[in-house]
Design an enzyme around this catalytic site. Structure first.
Site, short mmCIF file in Angstrom:
data_model
loop_
_atom_site.label_atom_id
_atom_site.label_comp_id
_atom_site.label_asym_id
_atom_site.label_seq_id
_atom_site.Cartn_x
_atom_site.Cartn_y
_atom_site.Cartn_z
CE LYS A 156 62.33 69.81 7.79
NZ LYS A 156 62.25 70.88 8.83
CD GLU A 170 64.73 79.05 5.15
OE1 GLU A 170 65.35 78.13 4.59
OE2 GLU A 170 64.81 79.27 6.38
CG HIS A 202 90.54 88.18 -10.86
ND1 HIS A 202 91.34 88.59 -11.90
CD2 HIS A 202 90.80 89.03 -9.83
CE1 HIS A 202 92.07 89.62 -11.53
NE2 HIS A 202 91.77 89.91 -10.27
#
EC number: 5.3.1.9
Length: 548
Positions: free
Chosen positions: A512, A353, A384
């Site tokens: 937004k 960001e 794994h």
């Protein structure tokens, strides 16, 4: 206007990158017995080893020259002094002032920032002690048992990461729950396990208008009032971290129970402020203060250490070297400590960001890759899951390996087993395994030549994968503060070197704004905005099927 790629040091590094791509880390270690001592440094509580990065003495000298040519020291001074280095929003960048343990005065826009911070910390301390001691009572006269923190992004990730890091060291005075997702599943799963009479909600939103946060806050208050029945009870169960006193009052929160923040603190750098209230409630104010102290220690190191021994700067330079010069567009964060399991997600926001931008200070498109994709998980689980790709994939991923010497909980031989994997993985990523070693191993195991020929190419590990190792003395509150501050200052240095404004987030704002418009369309058929055919098709399909 020149960009960074025109600097003499940048161009020297481009030439060195071409040369370094032909080198192998195994050979660099073989040629220099002092490589570890040369390319590692320490601060109290932490060893930083970058000797397994693909650099040599010349490259390191050129990287330091790049930092100097970018005026990193002058920019650092500007930040600490409160100059408005957030150039697109004309704001100071002063998360460091939130942890100024020397309490030295700092005047910004005519206000003593240090005094403001100290006053707010005193308010936080008083409130935390009242809640944790059982003196803060709910509407029915019962003390608080559960805290629900409602926020999103920087208002959530930082506090949650720190809370998780200290979970094994904390008492059972309070339980804390975090709600950030607008998906109702998350808040519903929290509400079904708590009691309205003994729950305190912390609503964290600077403007008190953030869509996701206020959606969850409304759901919380509606649920609360089903039991409490009286709006007056809200004041005893809801507090806020906000600057919008009008909105918090409308919600029913007393001004006395609103903790403030300032526009010179960005969300992803805000856990040191009242945004960190849930940390203090959960772990205690002393632990919260220790986090501040650990960060302050790193601030002092960053301000005063020579550039050649300055850990945040070196972290930034290595990232720029790997991304912009060697072409590695991804970086893994691999903590070998369960307490730090949320660190990769936290740093993903912090770095991507901040520096996920494509234009320089002058608004010109830069000709180099900026921030890498940041990702990761706890080391053993990662081994794994995706380490196969780290070892043998054809995309090289630099990685930060982080471990602690002393475990938070010492269970039999667990920690030795954990750390043996930590040491083994960085060595294996650096060395690899060549044909000769594989042939010798398979021969010793009794494999025929035909079997060896069949397996050989599949078992080759090229190595030469760059890693940095950080060994922490232990993971306690002060360590958490140190570690976060190191990465914060890395992000700052990286932004200056790349000539990126690290402290805005216009991409977040774009999403937004669009979501707000589309929400209006989803709830009112009369509202129509122009969209592409894909978006129109997706919305139509959703509206058609949501009630079926």
């Amino acid at each position: 206007m020149t960009n960074r790629s025109q600097l003499a040091s940048w161009q020297a590094l481009e030439k060195s990158a071409t040369k370094m791509k032909q080198s192998h880390l195994r050979d660099l270690f073989a040629k220099d017995d002092a490589r570890f001592s040369q390319f590692s440094t320490q601060i109290p509580g932490l060893l930083f080893d970058y000797s397994k990065q693909r650099i040599d003495k010349d490259v390191f000298t050129q990287l330091i020259a790049l930092a100097k040519e970018c005026d990193i020291s002058a920019w650092r001074e500007k930040m600490f002094n409160g100059e408005k280095i957030n150039i697109t929003e004309n704001r100071a960048v002063l998360h460091t002032a939130l942890r100024n343990r020397a309490h030295t005065p700092l005047i910004v826009d005519g206000e003593n920032v240090t005094e403001l911070v100290d006053n707010e910390l005193a308010k936080i301390k008083l409130f935390v002690e009242k809640v944790r001691s059982g003196k803060w009572l709910g509407y029915s006269g019962k003390p608080v048992k559960d805290v629900v923190s409602i926020g999103v992004g920087g208002s959530n990730l930082g506090p949650q990461m720190a809370t998780e890091a200290l979970k094994a060291l904390s008492d059972d005075t309070l339980n804390v729950h975090y709600v950030s997702n607008a998906d109702g599943v998350q808040i519903a799963s929290v509400l079904k396990n708590i009691d309205a009479e003994t729950t305190l909600f912390v609503i964290a939103s600077k403007t008190f208008t953030t869509s996701e946060t206020m959606t969850n806050a409304k759901t919380a208050v509606d649920w609360f009032l089903q039991t409490a029945k009286d709006n007056a009870a809200i004041a005893k169960h809801f507090v806020a971290v906000s600057t919008n006193l009008e909105k918090t009052a409308e919600f029913g929160i007393s001004n006395d129970n609103v903790f403030t923040m300032w526009d010179w603190v960005g969300g992803r750098f805000s856990l040191w402020s009242a945004i960190g209230l849930p940390i203090a409630l959960y772990a205690g104010y002393d632990a919260f203060e220790a986090i501040l102290e650990g960060a302050y220690e790193v601030d002092e190191h960053f301000k005063n250490a020579p550039l050649e021994q300055n850990i945040p700067l070196i972290m930034a330079l290595l990232s720029v070297w790997n991304t912009s010069f060697l072409g590695y567009t991804s970086q893994a964060i691999l903590p070998y400590d369960q307490a730090l399991h949320m660190l990769p997600a936290y740093l993903q926001q912090g770095e991507m960001e901040s520096n996920g931008k494509h234009v320089n200070f002058a608004g010109e498109t830069v000709p180099y890759t900026t921030v890498p994709i940041i990702w990761g998980m706890t080391g053993i689980n990662g081994q794994h899951a995706f380490y196969q790709c780290l070892h043998q994939g054809n995309v090289i991923v630099p990685a930060d390996f982080i471990a602690s010497i002393k475990p938070q909980v010492n269970v039999d031989k667990h920690h030795d087993i954990l750390l043996s994997n930590f040491f083994a993985q960085t060595e294996a990523l650096m060395n690899g395994v060549d044909e000769q070693e594989i042939t010798a191993d398979l021969t010793a195991k009794g494999k025929s030549q035909a079997q060896i020929d069949e397996l050989l190419k599949h078992k080759i590990h090229q190595g030469n994968r760059p890693t940095t190792s950080m060994l922490l003395d232990s993971v306690d509150a002060k360590t958490v503060g140190r570690l976060i501050a190191l990465y914060e200052h890395k992000i700052f240095c990286q932004g200056i070197i790349l000539e990126i404004c690290s402290f805005d987030q216009w991409g977040v704002e774009l999403g937004k704004g669009l979501a707000s418009k589309i929400e209006a369309e989803l709830v009112d058929e009369r509202v129509k905005y122009a969209h592409d055919s894909s978006t129109n098709g997706l919305m139509a399909y959703y509206k058609q099927h949501r009630t079926q």
